[in-house]
Design a protein around this motif. Structure first.
Motif, PDB file in Angstrom:
ATOM      1  N   GLY A 105       1.310  18.452  64.310  1.00 48.09           N
ATOM      2  CA  GLY A 105       1.712  17.051  64.296  1.00 48.09           C
ATOM      3  C   GLY A 105       0.950  16.174  63.315  1.00 48.09           C
ATOM      4  O   GLY A 105       1.244  14.982  63.178  1.00 48.09           O
ATOM      5  N   LYS A 106      -0.025  16.752  62.595  1.00 51.48           N
ATOM      6  CA  LYS A 106      -0.826  15.980  61.647  1.00 51.48           C
ATOM      7  C   LYS A 106      -0.345  16.242  60.232  1.00 51.48           C
ATOM      8  O   LYS A 106      -0.212  17.387  59.809  1.00 51.48           O
ATOM      9  CB  LYS A 106      -2.302  16.379  61.766  1.00 51.48           C
ATOM     10  CG  LYS A 106      -3.210  15.573  60.868  1.00 51.48           C
ATOM     11  CD  LYS A 106      -4.669  15.996  61.050  1.00 51.48           C
ATOM     12  CE  LYS A 106      -5.591  15.209  60.129  1.00 51.48           C
ATOM     13  NZ  LYS A 106      -7.011  15.633  60.285  1.00 51.48           N
ATOM     14  N   LYS A 107      -0.081  15.169  59.487  1.00 57.42           N
ATOM     15  CA  LYS A 107       0.418  15.309  58.127  1.00 57.42           C
ATOM     16  C   LYS A 107      -0.633  15.929  57.216  1.00 57.42           C
ATOM     17  O   LYS A 107      -1.814  15.622  57.315  1.00 57.42           O
ATOM     18  CB  LYS A 107       0.824  13.939  57.556  1.00 57.42           C
ATOM     19  CG  LYS A 107       2.135  13.408  58.088  1.00 57.42           C
ATOM     20  CD  LYS A 107       2.552  12.153  57.333  1.00 57.42           C
ATOM     21  CE  LYS A 107       3.904  11.644  57.816  1.00 57.42           C
ATOM     22  NZ  LYS A 107       4.336  10.442  57.064  1.00 57.42           N
ATOM     23  N   ILE A 108      -0.183  16.818  56.312  1.00 58.85           N
ATOM     24  CA  ILE A 108      -1.073  17.409  55.324  1.00 58.85           C
ATOM     25  C   ILE A 108      -0.454  17.225  53.942  1.00 58.85           C
ATOM     26  O   ILE A 108       0.740  16.946  53.811  1.00 58.85           O
ATOM     27  CB  ILE A 108      -1.326  18.906  55.594  1.00 58.85           C
ATOM     28  CG1 ILE A 108      -0.011  19.700  55.500  1.00 58.85           C
ATOM     29  CG2 ILE A 108      -1.959  19.110  56.950  1.00 58.85           C
ATOM     30  CD1 ILE A 108      -0.212  21.196  55.595  1.00 58.85           C
ATOM     31  N   ASN A 109      -1.263  17.399  52.910  1.00 55.51           N
ATOM     32  CA  ASN A 109      -0.796  17.232  51.544  1.00 55.51           C
ATOM     33  C   ASN A 109       0.041  18.445  51.139  1.00 55.51           C
ATOM     34  O   ASN A 109      -0.463  19.561  51.076  1.00 55.51           O
ATOM     35  CB  ASN A 109      -1.991  17.067  50.601  1.00 55.51           C
ATOM     36  CG  ASN A 109      -1.568  16.668  49.197  1.00 55.51           C
ATOM     37  OD1 ASN A 109      -0.833  17.392  48.526  1.00 55.51           O
ATOM     38  ND2 ASN A 109      -2.022  15.506  48.756  1.00 55.51           N
ATOM     39  N   LYS A 110       1.332  18.211  50.884  1.00 52.64           N
ATOM     40  CA  LYS A 110       2.248  19.300  50.560  1.00 52.64           C
ATOM     41  C   LYS A 110       1.865  19.992  49.255  1.00 52.64           C
ATOM     42  O   LYS A 110       1.893  21.222  49.157  1.00 52.64           O
ATOM     43  CB  LYS A 110       3.671  18.751  50.457  1.00 52.64           C
ATOM     44  CG  LYS A 110       4.736  19.822  50.312  1.00 52.64           C
ATOM     45  CD  LYS A 110       6.108  19.217  50.040  1.00 52.64           C
ATOM     46  CE  LYS A 110       6.581  18.336  51.138  1.00 52.64           C
ATOM     47  NZ  LYS A 110       7.983  17.869  50.929  1.00 52.64           N
ATOM     48  N   ASP A 111       1.495  19.221  48.236  1.00 53.17           N
ATOM     49  CA  ASP A 111       1.145  19.797  46.928  1.00 53.17           C
ATOM     50  C   ASP A 111      -0.091  20.684  47.019  1.00 53.17           C
ATOM     51  O   ASP A 111      -0.156  21.747  46.404  1.00 53.17           O
ATOM     52  CB  ASP A 111       0.916  18.691  45.896  1.00 53.17           C
ATOM     53  CG  ASP A 111       2.195  17.925  45.589  1.00 53.17           C
ATOM     54  OD1 ASP A 111       3.285  18.527  45.722  1.00 53.17           O
ATOM     55  OD2 ASP A 111       2.114  16.739  45.226  1.00 53.17           O
ATOM     56  N   LYS A 112      -1.099  20.244  47.790  1.00 55.18           N
ATOM     57  CA  LYS A 112      -2.308  21.045  47.951  1.00 55.18           C
ATOM     58  C   LYS A 112      -2.022  22.348  48.681  1.00 55.18           C
ATOM     59  O   LYS A 112      -2.583  23.394  48.347  1.00 55.18           O
ATOM     60  CB  LYS A 112      -3.370  20.245  48.717  1.00 55.18           C
ATOM     61  CG  LYS A 112      -4.022  19.131  47.900  1.00 55.18           C
ATOM     62  CD  LYS A 112      -5.121  18.461  48.692  1.00 55.18           C
ATOM     63  CE  LYS A 112      -5.799  17.373  47.862  1.00 55.18           C
ATOM     64  NZ  LYS A 112      -6.887  16.700  48.639  1.00 55.18           N
ATOM     65  N   LEU A 113      -1.132  22.269  49.672  1.00 52.34           N
ATOM     66  CA  LEU A 113      -0.769  23.477  50.409  1.00 52.34           C
ATOM     67  C   LEU A 113      -0.065  24.476  49.508  1.00 52.34           C
ATOM     68  O   LEU A 113      -0.377  25.674  49.522  1.00 52.34           O
ATOM     69  CB  LEU A 113       0.131  23.111  51.596  1.00 52.34           C
ATOM     70  CG  LEU A 113       0.651  24.282  52.434  1.00 52.34           C
ATOM     71  CD1 LEU A 113      -0.509  25.026  53.085  1.00 52.34           C
ATOM     72  CD2 LEU A 113       1.623  23.791  53.491  1.00 52.34           C
ATOM     73  N   ILE A 114       0.881  24.004  48.690  1.00 49.61           N
ATOM     74  CA  ILE A 114       1.609  24.877  47.757  1.00 49.61           C
ATOM     75  C   ILE A 114       0.650  25.487  46.743  1.00 49.61           C
ATOM     76  O   ILE A 114       0.723  26.679  46.427  1.00 49.61           O
ATOM     77  CB  ILE A 114       2.719  24.093  47.040  1.00 49.61           C
ATOM     78  CG1 ILE A 114       3.796  23.674  48.043  1.00 49.61           C
ATOM     79  CG2 ILE A 114       3.343  24.933  45.924  1.00 49.61           C
ATOM     80  CD1 ILE A 114       4.850  22.761  47.469  1.00 49.61           C
ATOM     81  N   LYS A 115      -0.285  24.667  46.244  1.00 59.59           N
ATOM     82  CA  LYS A 115      -1.256  25.153  45.257  1.00 59.59           C
ATOM     83  C   LYS A 115      -2.145  26.234  45.852  1.00 59.59           C
ATOM     84  O   LYS A 115      -2.465  27.233  45.201  1.00 59.59           O
ATOM     85  CB  LYS A 115      -2.107  23.985  44.759  1.00 59.59           C
ATOM     86  CG  LYS A 115      -3.027  24.352  43.605  1.00 59.59           C
ATOM     87  CD  LYS A 115      -3.767  23.124  43.098  1.00 59.59           C
ATOM     88  CE  LYS A 115      -4.678  23.491  41.929  1.00 59.59           C
ATOM     89  NZ  LYS A 115      -5.408  22.294  41.420  1.00 59.59           N
ATOM     90  N   LYS A 116      -2.532  26.066  47.098  1.00 60.77           N
ATOM     91  CA  LYS A 116      -3.375  27.056  47.768  1.00 60.77           C
ATOM     92  C   LYS A 116      -2.621  28.359  47.980  1.00 60.77           C
ATOM     93  O   LYS A 116      -3.171  29.453  47.802  1.00 60.77           O
ATOM     94  CB  LYS A 116      -3.855  26.497  49.109  1.00 60.77           C
ATOM     95  CG  LYS A 116      -4.848  27.412  49.820  1.00 60.77           C
ATOM     96  CD  LYS A 116      -5.361  26.749  51.078  1.00 60.77           C
ATOM     97  CE  LYS A 116      -6.387  27.656  51.768  1.00 60.77           C
ATOM     98  NZ  LYS A 116      -6.930  27.026  53.005  1.00 60.77           N
ATOM     99  N   LEU A 117      -1.345  28.263  48.349  1.00 64.66           N
ATOM    100  CA  LEU A 117      -0.544  29.464  48.568  1.00 64.66           C
ATOM    101  C   LEU A 117      -0.283  30.217  47.269  1.00 64.66           C
ATOM    102  O   LEU A 117      -0.084  31.430  47.268  1.00 64.66           O
ATOM    103  CB  LEU A 117       0.786  29.085  49.218  1.00 64.66           C
ATOM    104  CG  LEU A 117       0.696  28.555  50.655  1.00 64.66           C
ATOM    105  CD1 LEU A 117       2.065  28.077  51.135  1.00 64.66           C
ATOM    106  CD2 LEU A 117       0.142  29.605  51.596  1.00 64.66           C
ATOM    107  N   GLN A 118      -0.290  29.471  46.137  1.00 67.29           N
ATOM    108  CA  GLN A 118      -0.035  30.086  44.842  1.00 67.29           C
ATOM    109  C   GLN A 118      -1.323  30.517  44.143  1.00 67.29           C
ATOM    110  O   GLN A 118      -1.287  30.962  43.004  1.00 67.29           O
ATOM    111  CB  GLN A 118       0.724  29.107  43.938  1.00 67.29           C
ATOM    112  CG  GLN A 118       2.134  28.797  44.417  1.00 67.29           C
ATOM    113  CD  GLN A 118       2.839  27.785  43.546  1.00 67.29           C
ATOM    114  OE1 GLN A 118       2.209  26.996  42.837  1.00 67.29           O
ATOM    115  NE2 GLN A 118       4.161  27.790  43.590  1.00 67.29           N
TER     116      GLN A 118
END
Length: 245
Positions: A105-118
């Motif tokens: 339920g807590k918002k996270i930074n979408k771009d940072k998450l994608i960068k970490k996964l990549q």
């Protein structure tokens, strides 16, 4: 007596841990996925746009893909990823849609998450890919798929529709082995050719996908074995990269 009670407590904990893994499951609920082209698109023009922007180093490859998506496609998605133990106790939840990504339920930074996964590349042998594909066929619930596509070549369009229908049939045949009969009867799907609009794609998907936790753990063990950093060294060499023996 005390030692016996300690051993009993440890045995119970081990039993509960193993039971949690055996009965655990990962659920992906795709509430809505829509992909539609805003206007007629041309693959050659898309390729030329990517090559030109990358050559001039104006934007990253990721940004190029975003620009193409914004220009040519309308994409809307809303899905929930949940992890359960003992079949019904939820221990992890991720909600993602066009507007935001939330964990617990807590918002996270979408771009940072994608960068970490990549951040890492995964290299898996063909043998492991075959093992992985067999283990990761999920069970399906509320499966509904609609796809309509067209190209400027009717023969090519018909061929693509045939291939997609064949692949979907193979996938659903395997998924039916892990799905309940009452759920299989509810599956609805249609892939057809668009003869009126060239170079078009219209896809709508909703379903609930479930995997056993033991299969997910097996997948991660294969991915860990094939994990490669961007510098090209495998994960098991990073700690010994200065050794010459």
């Amino acid at each position: 007596m005390v030692i016996f009670l300690w051993l009993l407590a440890i045995g119970i904990l081990i039993f509960l841990f193993l039971l949690a893994i055996i009965t655990g499951k990962l659920r992906v609920e795709i509430k809505n996925l829509e992909i539609k082209n805003k206007e007629e698109w041309n693959l050659r023009l898309v390729q030329e746009l990517m090559e030109e922007l990358e050559k001039e180093e104006l934007v990253s490859t990721h940004k190029v893909k975003e620009l193409i998506q914004e220009k040519f496609f309308y994409i809307k998605y809303d899905f929930v990823i949940s992890l359960y133990i003992f079949k019904f106790i939820k221990i992890f939840s991720l909600n993602a849609n066009n507007k935001s990504v939330k964990i617990y339920g807590k918002k996270i930074n979408k771009d940072k998450l994608i960068k970490k996964l990549q951040a890492e590349e995964i290299k898996i042998s063909l043998k492991d890919k075959i093992k992985l594909s067999k283990r990761l066929i999920p069970s399906l619930k509320n499966f509904e798929l609609y796809m309509k596509l067209g190209t400027d070549n009717p023969i090519l369009s018909a061929f693509l529709v045939y291939i997609l229908n064949t692949l979907l049939t193979i996938f659903l045949t395997e998924a039916s082995k892990k799905s309940k009969l009452e759920e299989i009867k509810k599956w609805r799907y249609l892939i057809m050719q668009n003869n009126f609009i060239q170079n078009s794609l219209n896809l709508i998907l909703s379903c609930i996908i479930e995997w056993k936790l033991v299969h997910i753990m097996y997948m991660f063990s294969l991915l860990k074995k094939g994990r490669v950093k961007k510098n090209g060294k495998s994960s098991n060499r990073r700690t010994n990269e200065k050794c010459y023996g």
